[in-house]
Write an enzyme that holds these catalytic residues in place. Structure first.
Site, PDB file in Angstrom:
ATOM      1  N   HIS A 326       0.842  -1.195   0.000  1.00 33.56           N
ATOM      2  CA  HIS A 326       0.000   0.000   0.000  1.00 33.56           C
ATOM      3  C   HIS A 326       0.876   1.244   0.000  1.00 33.56           C
ATOM      4  O   HIS A 326       1.957   1.261   0.589  1.00 33.56           O
ATOM      5  CB  HIS A 326      -0.913  -0.009   1.233  1.00 33.56           C
ATOM      6  CG  HIS A 326      -1.833   1.177   1.320  1.00 33.56           C
ATOM      7  ND1 HIS A 326      -2.734   1.482   0.321  1.00 33.56           N
ATOM      8  CD2 HIS A 326      -1.976   2.141   2.275  1.00 33.56           C
ATOM      9  CE1 HIS A 326      -3.402   2.571   0.668  1.00 33.56           C
ATOM     10  NE2 HIS A 326      -2.949   3.001   1.841  1.00 33.56           N
ATOM     11  N   ASP A 349      -3.685   9.365   3.470  1.00 32.32           N
ATOM     12  CA  ASP A 349      -3.830   7.932   3.160  1.00 32.32           C
ATOM     13  C   ASP A 349      -5.202   7.705   2.550  1.00 32.32           C
ATOM     14  O   ASP A 349      -6.228   7.948   3.181  1.00 32.32           O
ATOM     15  CB  ASP A 349      -3.670   7.106   4.445  1.00 32.32           C
ATOM     16  CG  ASP A 349      -3.542   5.611   4.173  1.00 32.32           C
ATOM     17  OD1 ASP A 349      -4.029   5.153   3.126  1.00 32.32           O
ATOM     18  OD2 ASP A 349      -2.969   4.909   5.015  1.00 32.32           O
ATOM     19  N   CYS A 412      -3.878   3.148  -5.021  1.00 32.42           N
ATOM     20  CA  CYS A 412      -3.248   3.898  -3.930  1.00 32.42           C
ATOM     21  C   CYS A 412      -2.042   4.703  -4.407  1.00 32.42           C
ATOM     22  O   CYS A 412      -1.838   5.851  -3.991  1.00 32.42           O
ATOM     23  CB  CYS A 412      -2.850   2.965  -2.786  1.00 32.42           C
ATOM     24  SG  CYS A 412      -1.932   1.496  -3.284  1.00 32.42           S
TER      25      CYS A 412
END
Length: 470
Positions: A326, A349, A412
């Protein structure tokens, strides 16, 4: 015909009991098989032994047909016994093979899967080539659940997510990675990128795409922005595989676009920023976790990453984080002296998976070590008051920023790059408290970040085309 049986001679001739008198009926073959099938292996073996003994004794010699029916009966029994032995041998072989397959699968399940999929490999390669011509479409199913983790109100005391929660979310990432896992893994195993779009583009588009791929391979490697640039990024044509739909961006592509953003900024503005590449955080964490007696030496080696740069003079330091398949972003902000603030840490995030508290702890150590190092010599002009500079480690502010959330498991990296790009476009000068209002879940639409995939692809395609012409 009359004949006399000497029972005393038969009984005394051997210790075995006398053989049974066999009376054969006019049964057909199927009836005989049914009778034999009811006998156990032990009974069948014993029956054959007794029949053979009778045939070789006086009974066989005195039979009217000379023992022909008795021999046929023995042969029938032996055939049944041989059939059972063959069946047992085949079952044993099958069990052995299955056990061997299970053992091989346990040692390397990937080989097993690749074997099953080998028959489709040619079709996959063809679709890989053809499907890339289709424009990238952000995949949102009508019934899709949007993963939206609320970070509102969280600060540095916010607890980390539990391992179970992270594992649950990453199980989705693992499923997505079967189509295209993190590009680094797929690249290592040499697997082709397979697109899931069922539509086949027309023949003209396919031919155009083939020409583009051939042209790309004519220049198999480029250096961005140039070979002589000390911070150039080396990019292979195969690195563009991570820009396929549903693929995770590789570090190479991430670092390329970071350099692209640096080059895109005007020279006067770029001095306000410092960009660490995607490999820095791992090295920083190793230095932080090093033994106490080795920590100072570890940080001394680490300083080569920003040699000649005073990070406290920069307005913003971008630090991409890659952990557990991630990506997220930390921005270190150095505010104006008039604001009477110390460094401000922002964590952005798009899935809320990374533990902000852990990241902030590592970056605090980084700032503290650099602060100690600079205080040993003559301190240059800094955007801090003397009072704040003397107590800098205690004046570091930590903020978990609420940002738009991605609607899939694989974008991401795109969100991290879009965070940087959007931040640089909207924040002018050093960060002010009023600038915090721009953040939030409506800062931008998630589709805007996802569309960055095609934009980067087109930029790289042009770079390879220019390199081929040169």
């Amino acid at each position: 015909m009359k004949f006399t049986i000497d029972w005393e001679k038969i009984i005394n001739d051997d210790e075995d009991p006398p053989a049974e008198l066999v009376v054969t009926s006019a049964m057909d073959g199927e009836e005989h098989k049914e009778v034999l099938s009811n006998l156990s292996n032990t009974e069948l073996t014993e029956k054959i032994r007794r029949l053979k003994r009778s045939l070789s004794g006086t009974i066989g010699a005195r039979l009217r047909d000379g023992g022909e029916k008795l021999r046929a009966n023995i042969k029938l029994h032996e055939g049944e016994l041989e059939r059972r032995q063959q069946v047992g041998s085949q079952k044993a072989d099958s069990k052995t093979v299955n056990a061997f397959k299970k053992e091989i699968y346990a040692l390397n399940p990937c080989d097993h899967k690749r074997t099953l999929n080998r028959q489709f490999s040619q079709r996959k390669c063809k679709r890989e080539l053809l499907s890339q011509e289709e424009p990238y479409k952000f995949p949102v199913d009508k019934g899709e659940t949007v993963l939206n983790i609320d970070l509102k109100g969280r600060d540095s005391s916010t607890p980390c997510y539990s391992e179970e929660k992270i594992a649950s979310c990453f199980s989705k990432k693992t499923k997505a990675s079967q189509a295209q896992s993190s590009h680094t893994k797929r690249h290592a195993y040499g697997e082709a990128v397979v697109l899931v779009d069922e539509e086949e583009p027309d023949a003209n588009k396919a031919e155009e795409r083939v020409d583009e791929v051939v042209e790309c391979r004519n220049a198999t490697k480029i250096y961005y922005p140039s070979r002589v640039d000390p911070e150039s990024v080396e990019i292979c044509c195969s690195d563009m595989e991570s820009l396929a739909p549903e693929a995770y961006l590789s570090s190479t592509i991430m670092n390329f676009y970071i350099r692209y953003l640096q080059k895109k900024k005007a020279h006067a503005d770029v001095d306000e920023y410092h960009f660490f590449n995607t490999y820095f955080y791992k090295k920083l964490k190793e230095a932080v976790l090093s033994k106490q007696n080795e920590k100072e030496a570890s940080f001394f080696k680490l300083r080569r990453w920003w040699k000649g740069v005073n990070i406290f003079e920069k307005a913003y330091i971008f630090l991409p984080i890659h952990e557990d398949l991630h990506w997220s972003l930390v921005i270190i902000c150095i505010p104006d002296k008039e604001d009477q603030l110390g460094p401000i840490l922002l964590h952005l995030d798009s899935l809320g998976l990374h533990c902000s508290k852990s990241l902030f702890g590592t970056i605090r150590k980084f700032l503290e070590q650099e602060w100690k190092f600079l205080r040993q010599g003559e301190v240059p002009a800094l955007p801090f008051s003397d009072k704040i500079w003397e107590n800098l480690p205690r004046r570091i502010d930590e903020n978990v920023i609420t940002v738009p959330q991605q609607r899939n498991e694989y974008d991401c990296g795109l969100f991290v790059l879009f965070f940087m790009e959007r931040f640089m476009e909207e924040v002018h000068g050093r960060l002010k408290k009023k600038d915090f209002v721009m953040f939030g879940r409506r800062w931008f639409k998630p589709e805007e970040a996802s569309r960055l995939r095609m934009k980067i692809h087109n930029i790289l395609e042009e770079e390879f085309k220019n390199a081929s012409e040169d």
